[in-house]
Design a protein around this motif. Structure first.
Motif, PDB file in Angstrom:
ATOM      1  N   TRP A 113      44.123  40.303  34.399  1.00  0.00           N
ATOM      2  CA  TRP A 113      44.333  40.410  35.846  1.00  0.00           C
ATOM      3  C   TRP A 113      45.815  40.342  36.181  1.00  0.00           C
ATOM      4  O   TRP A 113      46.316  41.139  36.986  1.00  0.00           O
ATOM      5  CB  TRP A 113      43.583  39.282  36.551  1.00  0.00           C
ATOM      6  N   ARG A 114      46.539  39.419  35.553  1.00  0.00           N
ATOM      7  CA  ARG A 114      47.974  39.305  35.814  1.00  0.00           C
ATOM      8  C   ARG A 114      48.718  40.559  35.373  1.00  0.00           C
ATOM      9  O   ARG A 114      49.642  41.017  36.050  1.00  0.00           O
ATOM     10  CB  ARG A 114      48.556  38.078  35.100  1.00  0.00           C
ATOM     11  N   PHE A 115      48.309  41.118  34.241  1.00  0.00           N
ATOM     12  CA  PHE A 115      48.975  42.326  33.762  1.00  0.00           C
ATOM     13  C   PHE A 115      48.746  43.484  34.727  1.00  0.00           C
ATOM     14  O   PHE A 115      49.678  44.251  35.030  1.00  0.00           O
ATOM     15  CB  PHE A 115      48.470  42.693  32.366  1.00  0.00           C
ATOM     16  N   ARG A 116      47.518  43.623  35.225  1.00  0.00           N
ATOM     17  CA  ARG A 116      47.240  44.705  36.176  1.00  0.00           C
ATOM     18  C   ARG A 116      48.049  44.525  37.456  1.00  0.00           C
ATOM     19  O   ARG A 116      48.551  45.498  38.032  1.00  0.00           O
ATOM     20  CB  ARG A 116      45.740  44.761  36.488  1.00  0.00           C
ATOM     21  N   LEU A 148      33.788  26.705  24.857  1.00  0.00           N
ATOM     22  CA  LEU A 148      35.082  27.193  24.381  1.00  0.00           C
ATOM     23  C   LEU A 148      35.173  28.714  24.493  1.00  0.00           C
ATOM     24  O   LEU A 148      36.212  29.266  24.866  1.00  0.00           O
ATOM     25  CB  LEU A 148      35.306  26.761  22.932  1.00  0.00           C
ATOM     26  N   LEU A 149      34.063  29.370  24.164  1.00  0.00           N
ATOM     27  CA  LEU A 149      34.045  30.824  24.265  1.00  0.00           C
ATOM     28  C   LEU A 149      34.223  31.273  25.714  1.00  0.00           C
ATOM     29  O   LEU A 149      34.947  32.235  25.999  1.00  0.00           O
ATOM     30  CB  LEU A 149      32.732  31.366  23.700  1.00  0.00           C
ATOM     31  N   ALA A 150      33.591  30.551  26.632  1.00  0.00           N
ATOM     32  CA  ALA A 150      33.726  30.888  28.050  1.00  0.00           C
ATOM     33  C   ALA A 150      35.165  30.707  28.514  1.00  0.00           C
ATOM     34  O   ALA A 150      35.702  31.526  29.271  1.00  0.00           O
ATOM     35  CB  ALA A 150      32.785  30.021  28.882  1.00  0.00           C
ATOM     36  N   ILE A 151      35.790  29.614  28.047  1.00  0.00           N
ATOM     37  CA  ILE A 151      37.195  29.377  28.403  1.00  0.00           C
ATOM     38  C   ILE A 151      38.072  30.498  27.847  1.00  0.00           C
ATOM     39  O   ILE A 151      38.979  30.999  28.521  1.00  0.00           O
ATOM     40  CB  ILE A 151      37.656  28.007  27.878  1.00  0.00           C
ATOM     41  N   PHE A 152      37.774  30.895  26.619  1.00  0.00           N
ATOM     42  CA  PHE A 152      38.538  31.960  25.980  1.00  0.00           C
ATOM     43  C   PHE A 152      38.410  33.271  26.763  1.00  0.00           C
ATOM     44  O   PHE A 152      39.402  33.954  27.037  1.00  0.00           O
ATOM     45  CB  PHE A 152      38.034  32.135  24.547  1.00  0.00           C
ATOM     46  N   ILE A 153      37.182  33.611  27.150  1.00  0.00           N
ATOM     47  CA  ILE A 153      36.956  34.848  27.902  1.00  0.00           C
ATOM     48  C   ILE A 153      37.654  34.783  29.262  1.00  0.00           C
ATOM     49  O   ILE A 153      38.255  35.760  29.723  1.00  0.00           O
ATOM     50  CB  ILE A 153      35.446  35.102  28.066  1.00  0.00           C
ATOM     51  N   ALA A 154      37.589  33.604  29.900  1.00  0.00           N
ATOM     52  CA  ALA A 154      38.255  33.445  31.195  1.00  0.00           C
ATOM     53  C   ALA A 154      39.765  33.603  31.051  1.00  0.00           C
ATOM     54  O   ALA A 154      40.430  34.210  31.903  1.00  0.00           O
ATOM     55  CB  ALA A 154      37.919  32.079  31.788  1.00  0.00           C
ATOM     56  N   PHE A 155      40.297  33.072  29.955  1.00  0.00           N
ATOM     57  CA  PHE A 155      41.732  33.182  29.715  1.00  0.00           C
ATOM     58  C   PHE A 155      42.147  34.641  29.528  1.00  0.00           C
ATOM     59  O   PHE A 155      43.149  35.102  30.085  1.00  0.00           O
ATOM     60  CB  PHE A 155      42.106  32.358  28.478  1.00  0.00           C
ATOM     61  N   ILE A 156      41.346  35.377  28.755  1.00  0.00           N
ATOM     62  CA  ILE A 156      41.641  36.791  28.543  1.00  0.00           C
ATOM     63  C   ILE A 156      41.551  37.556  29.865  1.00  0.00           C
ATOM     64  O   ILE A 156      42.383  38.417  30.171  1.00  0.00           O
ATOM     65  CB  ILE A 156      40.672  37.397  27.511  1.00  0.00           C
ATOM     66  N   GLY A 157      40.540  37.226  30.662  1.00  0.00           N
ATOM     67  CA  GLY A 157      40.397  37.880  31.961  1.00  0.00           C
ATOM     68  C   GLY A 157      41.572  37.593  32.876  1.00  0.00           C
ATOM     69  O   GLY A 157      42.048  38.481  33.596  1.00  0.00           O
ATOM     70  N   TYR A 158      42.050  36.348  32.832  1.00  0.00           N
ATOM     71  CA  TYR A 158      43.198  35.968  33.659  1.00  0.00           C
ATOM     72  C   TYR A 158      44.445  36.736  33.239  1.00  0.00           C
ATOM     73  O   TYR A 158      45.195  37.266  34.079  1.00  0.00           O
ATOM     74  CB  TYR A 158      43.433  34.467  33.531  1.00  0.00           C
ATOM     75  N   LYS A 159      44.679  36.838  31.931  1.00  0.00           N
ATOM     76  CA  LYS A 159      45.836  37.587  31.445  1.00  0.00           C
ATOM     77  C   LYS A 159      45.742  39.059  31.841  1.00  0.00           C
ATOM     78  O   LYS A 159      46.735  39.668  32.250  1.00  0.00           O
ATOM     79  CB  LYS A 159      45.938  37.467  29.921  1.00  0.00           C
TER      80      LYS A 159
END
Length: 264
Positions: A47-50, A34-45
């Motif tokens: 990346w999209r913002f950048r 779950l933590l890995a999914i959470f970190i991946a989600f934050i990374g995806y957001k």
């Protein structure tokens, strides 16, 4: 959103441990997942913002320079990466500007109307004020002066007390009402603002002033109006948005060679 995802992940891990105390190893594995999914989600957001920041900045720069086709493409791509309402509001406002300066006044009007009525627009204070003003400009270009005045007043109501700038909506309304002297005075009073404006906006305002002066001197019986002086290089048809539904302006642009002059 980040807090919600973290809370959900923590709650699920706690519930699993409570129900399956003998399977703590598996619980920790699931918590780590779950933590890995959470970190991946934050990374995806992130990346999209950048991506949105880069494309929106590129589109704004191209718009300021007058490269409307390239600006539209960059901003449409940026809109695809926007996640939060403020990002979408800013991107769609700039797309509305592209449409207006391209002469697609109906499309610009629809974009600015949606932004002017949308409650999410308040999250971007500058757009919250500018959207009804640009809507008034579109309506003035189309000759709907009653509705244009309504939205201009709404823009004034939203503006913070003491803030002084130049309203394109007001300039165009005065011109369409054939109050040419008032148009010239307003632009001259805001000359410093005009000179500090972006390239495309500055060129547009200079052409409007030249048109108003030409009409004013013609009404007073002069033989020739003021030539548009110090015009910067422009692309063919760059001012078509002004004359599309405004016969007198279209005649002026044609007479001055501002509809088909080749870019320098």
């Amino acid at each position: 959103m980040v807090g919600v995802v973290g809370a959900v992940a923590g709650s699920m891990g706690a519930v699993w441990l409570a129900w399956n105390p003998e399977e703590q190893t598996m619980a920790w594995v699931q918590t780590a997942l779950l933590l890995a999914i959470f970190i991946a989600f934050i990374g995806y957001k992130s990346w999209r913002f950048r991506k949105w920041v880069a494309l929106c900045g590129q589109g704004a720069a191209l718009l300021d320079a007058g490269d409307l086709g390239a600006a539209q493409r960059a901003l449409e791509d940026a809109d695809g990466y926007a996640l939060r309402p403020p990002e979408r509001v800013l991107t769609r406002f700039q797309l509305g500007l592209c449409a207006l300066f391209q002469g697609r006044v109906d499309a610009a009007r629809a974009a600015f109307l949606a932004l002017s009525r949308g409650w999410r627009t308040k999250e971007m204070p500058d757009v919250y004020v500018a959207a009804p003003d640009m809507l008034a400009a579109c309506l003035a270009l189309q000759g709907d002066l009653v509705e244009a005045r309504h939205w201009l007043e709404e823009a004034h109501r939203r503006r913070r007390p003491g803030v002084v700038n130049l309203s394109l909506g007001e300039v165009l309304i005065l011109c369409r009402e054939e109050r040419y002297g008032a148009t010239v005075r307003l632009l001259d009073d805001r000359r410093e603002f005009v000179e500090k404006s972006t390239v495309l906006y500055r060129k547009l305002l200079r052409v409007i002033r030249a048109f108003a002066w030409d009409a004013l001197t013609t009404e007073e019986g002069a033989n020739q109006g003021e030539e548009p002086k110090d015009l910067e290089p422009f692309r063919p048809g760059e001012f078509n948005s002004l004359g599309g539904q405004w016969p007198r302006m279209e005649a002026f642009l044609r007479a001055r060679g501002l509809t088909d002059r080749e870019a320098a």
